[in-house]
Design a protein around this motif. Structure first.
Motif, short mmCIF file in Angstrom:
data_model
loop_
_atom_site.label_atom_id
_atom_site.label_comp_id
_atom_site.label_asym_id
_atom_site.label_seq_id
_atom_site.Cartn_x
_atom_site.Cartn_y
_atom_site.Cartn_z
N UNK A 25 0.79 -1.22 0.10
CA UNK A 25 0.03 0.05 0.02
C UNK A 25 0.87 1.28 0.08
N UNK A 26 2.15 1.06 0.46
CA UNK A 26 3.08 2.22 0.14
C UNK A 26 3.84 2.33 -0.90
N UNK A 27 3.79 1.40 -1.73
CA UNK A 27 4.47 1.32 -3.02
C UNK A 27 3.99 2.66 -3.96
N UNK A 28 4.97 3.26 -4.36
CA UNK A 28 4.97 4.36 -5.22
C UNK A 28 5.02 5.45 -4.45
N UNK A 29 5.12 5.35 -3.13
CA UNK A 29 4.93 6.74 -2.30
C UNK A 29 6.21 7.23 -2.48
N UNK A 30 7.23 6.75 -3.01
CA UNK A 30 8.46 7.51 -3.35
C UNK A 30 8.36 8.23 -4.71
N UNK A 31 7.49 7.67 -5.45
CA UNK A 31 7.41 8.39 -6.77
C UNK A 31 6.60 9.66 -6.84
N UNK A 32 6.14 9.96 -7.99
CA UNK A 32 5.24 11.00 -8.11
C UNK A 32 3.86 10.73 -7.63
N UNK A 33 3.36 11.76 -6.81
CA UNK A 33 2.07 11.69 -6.22
C UNK A 33 1.06 12.35 -7.08
N UNK A 34 0.27 11.85 -7.91
CA UNK A 34 -0.57 12.68 -8.80
C UNK A 34 -1.83 13.08 -7.97
N UNK A 35 -2.24 14.26 -8.22
CA UNK A 35 -3.32 14.80 -7.51
C UNK A 35 -4.75 14.52 -8.33
N UNK A 36 -5.77 14.31 -7.64
CA UNK A 36 -7.20 14.06 -8.36
C UNK A 36 -7.92 15.51 -8.70
N UNK A 37 -7.16 16.61 -8.73
CA UNK A 37 -7.88 17.85 -8.90
C UNK A 37 -8.26 17.73 -10.46
N UNK A 38 -9.12 18.64 -10.56
CA UNK A 38 -9.82 18.95 -12.06
C UNK A 38 -8.69 19.96 -12.48
N UNK A 39 -8.61 19.99 -13.83
CA UNK A 39 -7.56 20.93 -14.41
C UNK A 39 -7.71 22.27 -13.86
N UNK A 40 -9.05 22.51 -13.96
CA UNK A 40 -9.48 24.05 -13.58
C UNK A 40 -9.05 24.30 -12.09
N UNK A 41 -9.02 23.35 -11.29
CA UNK A 41 -8.65 23.63 -9.89
C UNK A 41 -7.20 23.71 -9.67
N UNK A 42 -6.48 22.87 -10.62
CA UNK A 42 -5.04 22.82 -10.56
C UNK A 42 -4.47 24.02 -11.17
N UNK A 43 -5.18 24.86 -12.21
CA UNK A 43 -4.76 25.98 -12.71
C UNK A 43 -4.90 27.30 -11.48
N UNK A 44 -6.13 27.03 -10.78
CA UNK A 44 -6.06 27.91 -9.51
C UNK A 44 -5.15 27.81 -8.76
N UNK A 45 -4.78 26.57 -8.16
CA UNK A 45 -3.82 26.28 -7.44
C UNK A 45 -2.52 26.55 -7.86
N UNK A 46 -2.12 26.57 -9.11
CA UNK A 46 -0.86 27.03 -9.60
C UNK A 46 -0.65 28.25 -9.46
N UNK A 47 -1.72 29.15 -9.96
CA UNK A 47 -1.63 30.55 -9.90
C UNK A 47 -1.50 31.13 -8.44
#
Length: 144
Positions: A25-47
């Motif tokens: 269950x912790x496998x991949x914890x060291x790799x990229x953690x992908x967010x479940x945000x929508x693109x629109x919300x990700x743009x707001x967060x990036x800004x």
């Protein structure tokens, strides 16, 4: 008779609660953690944060995409760099809600396509095709 049943029931609960701590269950914890945000919300967060958005545009049938998931994206060095610098999204071009829009807006013609987008939604960098750990880290070293 009640004691052995309660004992084994308690033991079962204990075993299953520790099972969640296994490496599976912790496998991949060291790799990229992908967010479940929508693109629109990700743009707001990036800004708001000043970070770029990294988007892995893939499909369920793409062999090189699956290979990158198992190798490049699960690498600890790649994960450390991407998790620190980017808002990471994984978008299926055919199945995700934002998939068709992203594919059209950023002219995705092959898979995997790796996009780096700023808080204004503007494309900063685009990589097409399977990337090794070394190639991917070299490519992002030029992104400020």
């Amino acid at each position: 008779m009640k004691f052995p049943i309660l004992f084994f029931l308690g033991l079962s609960v204990l075993i299953f609660s520790f099972r969640s701590l296994t490496p599976e269950t912790t496998a991949g914890a060291s790799g990229i953690k992908f967010s479940k945000l929508s693109f629109e919300k990700a743009v707001k967060q990036a800004k708001a944060t000043g970070k770029l958005i990294f988007i892995d545009v893939h499909t369920s049938w793409c062999g090189p995409c699956k290979e990158m998931d198992k190798t490049t994206f699960s690498d600890s060095q790649v994960g450390e760099e991407f998790n620190r610098r980017f808002i990471n999204l994984k978008i299926d071009a055919e199945e995700s809600k934002d998939g068709p829009m992203i594919s059209k807006a950023y002219t995705v013609a092959g898979y995997p396509t790796l996009l780096f987008v700023n808080g204004e939604g503007k494309l900063v960098k685009k990589l097409v095709g399977k990337q090794s750990k070394e190639k991917l880290l070299a490519a992002i070293s030029t992104i400020k």
